[in-house]
Design an enzyme around this catalytic site. Structure first.
Site, mmCIF file in Angstrom:
data_model
loop_
_atom_site.group_PDB
_atom_site.id
_atom_site.type_symbol
_atom_site.label_atom_id
_atom_site.label_comp_id
_atom_site.label_asym_id
_atom_site.label_seq_id
_atom_site.Cartn_x
_atom_site.Cartn_y
_atom_site.Cartn_z
ATOM 1 N N CYS A 1 0.828 -1.211 0.000
ATOM 2 C CA CYS A 1 0.000 0.000 0.000
ATOM 3 C C CYS A 1 0.862 1.261 0.000
ATOM 4 O O CYS A 1 1.405 1.652 1.035
ATOM 5 C CB CYS A 1 -0.917 -0.026 1.225
ATOM 6 S SG CYS A 1 -1.919 1.450 1.363
ATOM 7 N N CYS B 1 -0.502 4.050 2.328
ATOM 8 C CA CYS B 1 -0.313 3.857 3.771
ATOM 9 C C CYS B 1 1.156 3.992 4.162
ATOM 10 O O CYS B 1 1.466 4.601 5.176
ATOM 11 C CB CYS B 1 -0.770 2.463 4.211
ATOM 12 S SG CYS B 1 -2.178 1.810 3.340
ATOM 13 N N ASP B 2 2.050 3.408 3.386
ATOM 14 C CA ASP B 2 3.436 3.252 3.848
ATOM 15 C C ASP B 2 4.456 4.144 3.151
ATOM 16 O O ASP B 2 5.604 4.235 3.603
ATOM 17 C CB ASP B 2 3.870 1.778 3.691
ATOM 18 C CG ASP B 2 3.005 0.856 4.537
ATOM 19 O OD1 ASP B 2 2.510 1.328 5.571
ATOM 20 O OD2 ASP B 2 2.831 -0.311 4.166
#
Ligand SMILES: Cc1cc2nc3c(=O)[nH]c(=O)nc-3n(C[C@H](O)[C@H](O)[C@H](O)COP(=O)(O)OP(=O)(O)OC[C@H]3O[C@@H](n4cnc5c(N)ncnc54)[C@H](O)[C@@H]3O)c2cc1C
Length: 312
Positions: free
Chosen positions: A139, A142-143
């Site tokens: 992701c 997200c990261d």
């Protein structure tokens, strides 16, 4: 001993991505009681980053769009129940379905709409499982911020990979783009952006062999398919964007699935099981997008409502 039913409604919706949330808005406005059983709120759209192709918004973060949908569904009486994944859907008689979550909780409804979407496909190479969350990510949204000013590898050559690359390029020092094919494919507007970026090094025609590292990712071994040369890239992160598989493991022998594991639906979004409907990325609909998931969710709700009215 018969198990206790936790909750009953006219319709149970499984999944709270855009398909499930839209389904619930339509059912609520039509005064059919419903609740959503879901692993998370937002599904893939919540981690899509900026969405630029949802009509009405020139650009909107996926998570913000989802929050608006959730608020709207709740306004019409829906309850979003976060649960362990659903593990079983069973038609117990002509007018009743039972849905069971992995925590053992049991729910009942007259009809069920499945909108459980898709999950990331994995590479299946050494290091991937062990280093997931320790530098291996599925992701970008997200990261990505964790790898600010670091070198990373991004594996994949389709639209999701291209979109992730555009996103990550603004955060990280350098992206090694690993593609099994000779060329990237994707929306023209995204490919144009990629061509204007200076911090991407392409490794076309390359297989991903092994992710290195003990407690954190320390490198990635790739192999050129033409020369068979292996090289090690000194990267701190490995982003895997190689497509996805439908969340239908729990539906084997419940309704017909195609060869890709997607649920086969008819024009009314009914599955091969009467009273069991499905919408969005989990189905055999050919295009997978947020707007399409919403449209399919709306269709599924309308036809489920008609089905229930005809039954009564
Ligand atoms: C990185 C990325 C970028 C994207 N960018 C765009 C874009 O710019 N524009 C666009 O239109 N589309 C984009 N997409 C595609 C879009 O996100 C999807 O098409 C859309 O989210 C599909 O919606 P859905 O509701 O069908 O499924 P999903 O979004 O996959 O939601 C599925 C829901 O079901 C739940 N669930 C799964 N299994 C179970 C279970 N067993 N029990 C209970 N709940 C379960 C999940 O927790 C989730 O809430 C992108 C996708 C990705 C991955």
């Amino acid at each position: 001993m018969t198990k206790k039913i936790e909750k009953k409604a006219d319709v149970i919706v499984i999944g709270a991505g855009p398909a499930g949330l839209t389904t619930s808005i339509y059912l609520g406005r039509d005064k059919f009681s419903n609740f959503i059983l879901t692993g998370d709120v937002g599904g893939q759209t919540a981690v899509s980053g900026e969405i630029e192709n949802f009509p009405g918004y020139v650009s909107i973060p996926g998570l913000e769009l989802i929050q608006k949908m959730k608020t709207q569904a709740e306004k019409w009486g829906s309850e979003v129940i976060s649960t362990e994944p659903v593990k079983k859907v069973e038609k117990v008689d002509e007018n009743t379905f039972h849905v069971e979550a992995e925590d053992g909780h049991l729910y009942e409804a007259k009809a069920v709409i499945i909108t459980s979407g898709k999950k990331y496909r994995k590479l299946g190479i050494p290091g991937e499982e062990e280093l997931t969350g320790k530098g291996v990510s599925f992701c970008a949204t997200c990261d990505g911020p964790l790898f600010r000013d670091k070198e990373i590898a991004l594996i994949g050559g389709g639209n999701s990979a291209v979109k992730a690359m555009v996103q990550l390029a603004t955060m990280v020092k350098k992206i090694h783009s690993i593609n099994i094919n000779p060329e990237l494919t994707g929306e023209a507007v995204l490919l144009d952006k990629i061509n204007s970026l200076k911090n991407i090094e392409s490794h076309p025609n390359s297989d991903t062999m092994k992710i290195l590292g003990d407690t954190l990712v320390e490198g990635l071994v790739i192999k050129n398919k033409d020369s068979e040369n292996e090289i090690t890239l000194d990267v701190a992160g490995v982003f895997v964007e190689i497509g996805s598989v439908p969340n239908t493991d729990y539906l084997q022998n419940v309704c017909n699935l195609n060869e890709r594991g997607e649920i086969e639906v008819d024009k009314t979004n009914m599955t091969s099981q009467e009273g069991l409907f499905a919408a969005g990325d989990v189905t055999d609909v050919l295009a997978k997008q947020t707007i399409i998931a919403c449209g399919e969710g709306a269709k599924a709700a309308i036809h489920t409502a008609n089905y229930l009215r005809n039954k009564s």
